[in-house]
Enzyme design. Sequence first.
Site, PDB file in Angstrom:
ATOM      1  N   ARG A  78       0.853  -1.191   0.000  1.00 12.91           N
ATOM      2  CA  ARG A  78       0.000   0.000   0.000  1.00 12.91           C
ATOM      3  C   ARG A  78       0.891   1.244   0.000  1.00 12.91           C
ATOM      4  O   ARG A  78       1.732   1.405   0.885  1.00 12.91           O
ATOM      5  CB  ARG A  78      -0.902  -0.008   1.244  1.00 12.91           C
ATOM      6  CG  ARG A  78      -1.690   1.253   1.400  1.00 12.91           C
ATOM      7  CD  ARG A  78      -2.708   1.203   2.547  1.00 12.91           C
ATOM      8  NE  ARG A  78      -3.325   2.506   2.602  1.00 12.91           N
ATOM      9  CZ  ARG A  78      -3.254   3.330   3.636  1.00 12.91           C
ATOM     10  NH1 ARG A  78      -2.664   2.972   4.767  1.00 12.91           N
ATOM     11  NH2 ARG A  78      -3.798   4.528   3.584  1.00 12.91           N
ATOM     12  N   HIS A 122      -2.895  11.013   0.825  1.00 14.03           N
ATOM     13  CA  HIS A 122      -2.329  10.772   2.156  1.00 14.03           C
ATOM     14  C   HIS A 122      -1.695  12.084   2.625  1.00 14.03           C
ATOM     15  O   HIS A 122      -0.482  12.194   2.764  1.00 14.03           O
ATOM     16  CB  HIS A 122      -1.314   9.624   2.098  1.00 14.03           C
ATOM     17  CG  HIS A 122      -0.984   9.023   3.432  1.00 14.03           C
ATOM     18  ND1 HIS A 122      -1.129   7.673   3.724  1.00 14.03           N
ATOM     19  CD2 HIS A 122      -0.506   9.565   4.569  1.00 14.03           C
ATOM     20  CE1 HIS A 122      -0.743   7.429   4.963  1.00 14.03           C
ATOM     21  NE2 HIS A 122      -0.351   8.566   5.501  1.00 14.03           N
ATOM     22  N   GLU A 167      -7.237   8.477   6.449  1.00 10.83           N
ATOM     23  CA  GLU A 167      -7.431   9.074   7.779  1.00 10.83           C
ATOM     24  C   GLU A 167      -7.950  10.515   7.734  1.00 10.83           C
ATOM     25  O   GLU A 167      -7.269  11.442   8.190  1.00 10.83           O
ATOM     26  CB  GLU A 167      -6.121   9.026   8.577  1.00 10.83           C
ATOM     27  CG  GLU A 167      -5.599   7.623   8.803  1.00 10.83           C
ATOM     28  CD  GLU A 167      -4.344   7.592   9.682  1.00 10.83           C
ATOM     29  OE1 GLU A 167      -3.837   8.659  10.057  1.00 10.83           O
ATOM     30  OE2 GLU A 167      -3.880   6.483   9.993  1.00 10.83           O
ATOM     31  N   ASN A 292      -7.024   1.656   9.984  1.00 14.46           N
ATOM     32  CA  ASN A 292      -5.703   1.820  10.589  1.00 14.46           C
ATOM     33  C   ASN A 292      -5.883   1.755  12.096  1.00 14.46           C
ATOM     34  O   ASN A 292      -6.665   2.524  12.667  1.00 14.46           O
ATOM     35  CB  ASN A 292      -5.097   3.172  10.214  1.00 14.46           C
ATOM     36  CG  ASN A 292      -4.836   3.290   8.714  1.00 14.46           C
ATOM     37  OD1 ASN A 292      -4.936   2.305   7.987  1.00 14.46           O
ATOM     38  ND2 ASN A 292      -4.496   4.478   8.271  1.00 14.46           N
ATOM     39  N   TYR A 294      -3.882   1.537  15.886  1.00 14.12           N
ATOM     40  CA  TYR A 294      -2.632   1.636  16.655  1.00 14.12           C
ATOM     41  C   TYR A 294      -2.837   1.435  18.145  1.00 14.12           C
ATOM     42  O   TYR A 294      -2.001   0.842  18.818  1.00 14.12           O
ATOM     43  CB  TYR A 294      -1.968   3.008  16.422  1.00 14.12           C
ATOM     44  CG  TYR A 294      -1.401   3.125  15.029  1.00 14.12           C
ATOM     45  CD1 TYR A 294      -0.115   2.699  14.750  1.00 14.12           C
ATOM     46  CD2 TYR A 294      -2.172   3.616  13.971  1.00 14.12           C
ATOM     47  CE1 TYR A 294       0.419   2.776  13.466  1.00 14.12           C
ATOM     48  CE2 TYR A 294      -1.654   3.689  12.685  1.00 14.12           C
ATOM     49  CZ  TYR A 294      -0.356   3.265  12.441  1.00 14.12           C
ATOM     50  OH  TYR A 294       0.165   3.325  11.169  1.00 14.12           O
ATOM     51  N   GLU A 352      -3.189  -0.242   8.176  1.00 11.55           N
ATOM     52  CA  GLU A 352      -1.983   0.164   8.920  1.00 11.55           C
ATOM     53  C   GLU A 352      -2.075  -0.414  10.323  1.00 11.55           C
ATOM     54  O   GLU A 352      -3.152  -0.428  10.931  1.00 11.55           O
ATOM     55  CB  GLU A 352      -1.863   1.688   9.072  1.00 11.55           C
ATOM     56  CG  GLU A 352      -1.500   2.430   7.826  1.00 11.55           C
ATOM     57  CD  GLU A 352      -1.384   3.940   8.058  1.00 11.55           C
ATOM     58  OE1 GLU A 352      -1.130   4.375   9.198  1.00 11.55           O
ATOM     59  OE2 GLU A 352      -1.588   4.668   7.073  1.00 11.55           O
TER      60      GLU A 352
END
Length: 454
Positions: A78, A122, A167, A292, A294, A352
């Site tokens: 990606r 992005h 995002e 994504n 985290y 991600e």
Amino acid sequence: MSAHSPFPADFLWGVATSAYQIEGSPLADGAGPSIWHEFAHTPGRVHHNETGDVACDHYHRYRDDVALMRELGLNAYRFSVSWSRALPEGRGPINRRGLDFYERLVDALLKQGIQPMLTLYHWDLPAALDRLGGWLNPDSANWFADYAQILFLALDDRVKLWITLNEPWVVVNGGYLHGALAPGQRNPYAAPIAAHNLLRAHAAAVQAYRAEGQHQIGLVVNLEPKYPATETVEDLNATIRADADFNRHYLDPVFLGSYPPELAEIFGATWPTFPDSDLDFIHQPLDFLGINYYSRQVVRHDPNVWPLAAAKVRQDRQTHTGLDWEVYPQGLTDILEWVASRYGSLPLYITENGAAFYDPPQADGEMNDPLRRRYLHDHLRAALAAQQNGVNLHGYFAWSLLDNFEWAHGYSQRFGLIHVDYATQQRTFKASARFYAEVIRSHGATLFAGNAGK
Ligand code: IFM
């Protein structure tokens, strides 16, 4: 799928990167400046005034980097396209040499059997468009759709997975509400409008793809489950507000056709009324959603935190990454299951997932990064748990292939599976990279070996 190979045969094993973070040479071959080029060159905006001028020099070393991907055994990659390489002014004349770079990259990937997943945006808006108001200009949706169409025409014969935005929450929160990211605005009136125009831009690109494209298009959001610190009404309500702001602001309009009602409460007088026709337009079917992930957040009510009146409660006993993000793999299972239950069973990708940790230099040249390796192991297990509970998960992309430019943190935070020596551009596999390669080779079976998480 078998006891030894728990992931489906067509599962995508990838890594993710973005243009400004790795490419370097942002003005090469006729490219125009992006807002990140200008922001990083404004003193005081980025740690140590670092910039993406060189970054990982991927613009020149992409062939070597594709060879590293091949060595990892990846079947997917990606990456994002820099809008101002393709269109130096953001609209108008096409810069063929800029587009050629991505053609060469895609061809190099395909030659190695690596499927490209292309992100159109992005965070690196062409600076020329920012001077016209950027995402606050209602025309931004058309600018984006026109740019997207140029990419579809150039690459849809080879790229089968397209992503509109990466995002949008970060674009708005960092770029328009708190100002820590480009273009650096702090304006509560601007934030909801920028968010709305990003959603309109996403929808306009999806609509253009339905006319031109042959394959699949989706959106990528960063999600973070929110858990209340206590069961008090104040903390429970603060948690609901934080969830609306972070997790539902973009997904509710896309999948349900309406904004979460809590947003009007959070933004108060600065929350505008949006036309129903816009929401109908935004509410278009997608082929997949990228998530994504985290960390999580434990939330308490705090009237001093603007505009949410909600604060994070640090979980001191847990491991935290270099960015002080709590390591919480269960949150990945929780958020995948939440998405599937709230928005339906469309295909999901983890687009991600990764961690910044300080990797101490080793005398023997080996890069041992046990915390990142552990992070990867535990999150892959958490992803699998969600899949085994019925989540329609199609792939996993680790963030990131290489250490790279971590936005306002400059080069101080290293997320790479592969270490980059920025003085020499030498790449060195970390232990986490070797572990990931083994996971891929064994199709996940190695995650269940006795000492796999150590
Ligand atoms: O580096 C970023 C990336 O650009 C977007 N998602 C989060 C990563 C780590 O902060």
